[in-house]
Design an enzyme around this catalytic site. Structure first.
Site, PDB file in Angstrom:
ATOM      1  N   ALA A 241       8.689  -0.462   6.325  1.00  0.00           N
ATOM      2  CA  ALA A 241       7.191  -1.025   6.579  1.00  0.00           C
ATOM      3  C   ALA A 241       6.149   0.172   5.787  1.00  0.00           C
ATOM      4  O   ALA A 241       6.647   1.092   5.092  1.00  0.00           O
ATOM      5  CB  ALA A 241       6.808  -0.933   7.923  1.00  0.00           C
ATOM      6  N   HIS A 242       4.893  -0.476   6.008  1.00  0.00           N
ATOM      7  CA  HIS A 242       3.846   0.283   5.234  1.00  0.00           C
ATOM      8  C   HIS A 242       3.692   1.717   5.333  1.00  0.00           C
ATOM      9  O   HIS A 242       3.804   2.171   6.716  1.00  0.00           O
ATOM     10  CB  HIS A 242       2.432  -0.395   5.132  1.00  0.00           C
ATOM     11  N   ASN A 243       3.385   2.698   4.383  1.00  0.00           N
ATOM     12  CA  ASN A 243       3.190   4.060   4.522  1.00  0.00           C
ATOM     13  C   ASN A 243       4.534   4.911   4.967  1.00  0.00           C
ATOM     14  O   ASN A 243       4.219   5.917   5.633  1.00  0.00           O
ATOM     15  CB  ASN A 243       1.918   4.401   5.445  1.00  0.00           C
TER      16      ASN A 243
END
Length: 346
Positions: A241-243
């Site tokens: 997922a993001h980051n």
């Protein structure tokens, strides 16, 4: 593609016992070997095959001492398993090296540049302002958005989609149909129960010597970068997922998922179907068993975890042993209750 045993030994820094001019044309399991094949022996439980194998050559550890005569030529190395892997990598490189030039139709946008000896397959697309290193292989129907960077010797397999501004290092392999840099799962709940999309403005950075399996998705960051550190190996069907940050030389098996803003340390092992919640940190050298669910940070390095929720492996195994005994313990409890009732009536 063919090699002599002598050439292979030089490649692996090995020592030959037998005919070093035999030609090797393929690799095979030691129990399935045929003339012209090379095999390896790293596990002693397979030793009996070396006395009957038809392989022309076998890679063995330096401390291997035959108990009987062996027909095959032997190549002695420090580590047979690693040496065989190196040999397969070299074979794969040479096969990949056959691909070169630009197949048509294909597209490359303005201000994009490619290094020497690149391969661009038919129906591949490269956007504007991209920088593609030397000897990169971009297979048919791969799509690279604007501002993408790909380092030397990397391989982008068919159907891969790489979104804008992704940065990919050297010697990276991305297998078919993987998506790099799509939007992270960011939605803000509203007073009326609806969700407002949060723009995902960051990118993905993949460092050198990373391998990413087929049908894996790595989301871009909301801001900043989602980062896959040097040497990481990610299997098929994994969601990052993001980051998220995945540490150096960490391996993640199929069907696992890492939620947003989680940091996984170096040299970690995450088995299949593992789920990690968001906004946690996993210490270096952590091992997480298959189908585990990790809901909190792991601060101590070197732990082995299992279960859902994940906990110390030994504790989990003891619990599972007790669970298997529950029917027996229930019967014992009922027997004690019956005895107690009988005693109360006397």
């Amino acid at each position: 593609m063919k090699f002599t045993v002598s050439e292979i030994a030089q490649m692996l820094n090995g020592t030959v016992v037998g005919n070093d001019q035999i030609t090797i044309s393929s690799a095979a399991k030691i129990e399935e070997g045929l003339p012209g094949c090379i095999s390896f022996l790293a596990n002693s439980k397979y030793e009996h095959y070396i006395y009957s194998t038809q392989s022309s050559a076998v890679i063995v550890n330096k401390d291997f001492v035959p108990k009987k005569d062996i027909a095959a030529t032997l190549i002695y190395v420090d580590n047979a398993y690693t040496a065989f892997t190196i040999l397969l990598e070299e074979y794969q490189k040479r096969l990949a090296g056959i691909k070169s030039g630009v197949e048509q139709p294909s597209f490359i946008g303005e201000n994009s540049q490619t290094g020497e000896n690149c391969y661009r397959g038919a129906f591949s697309y490269i956007g504007k302002n991209c920088v593609i290193g030397k000897e990169v292989k971009i297979y048919p129907q791969a799509w690279l958005g604007d501002g993408v960077e790909v380092g030397d010797y990397s391989v982008i397999h068919p159907g891969v989609k790489i979104y804008d501004n992704t940065v990919i290092g050297k010697n990276v392999t991305i297998f078919a149909n993987t998506v790099i840099g799509s939007d992270g799962f960011g939605f803000a709940p509203q007073a009326d129960g609806s969700y407002k999309t949060i723009p995902q403005l960051g990118n993905v950075v993949i460092e050198d010597n990373v391998s990413i399996g087929s049908n894996t998705t790595i989301d871009c960051a909301t801001m900043g970068s989602t980062i896959i550190r040097r040497g990481a190996k990610i299997d098929n069907l994994v969601q990052i997922a993001h980051n998220v940050e995945i540490g150096k030389n960490t391996v993640i098996a199929a069907q696992s998922g890492v939620s947003g803003s989680t940091t996984v340390g170096d040299q970690c092992v995450i088995a299949g179907q593992v789920g990690l919640v968001g906004h946690i940190t996993v210490a270096n050298n952590t091992k997480i068993g298959a189908q585990s669910g990790l809901g909190k940070s792991i601060k101590k390095e070197g732990l082995s975890l299992s279960g859902s929720p994940a906990r110390d492996l030994n504790e989990h195994l003891r619990s599972m042993a007790l669970v298997r005994r529950l029917p027996e313990l229930e019967e014992r409890l009922k027997d004690l209750e019956r005895k107690q009732e009988t005693s109360d009536f006397q």
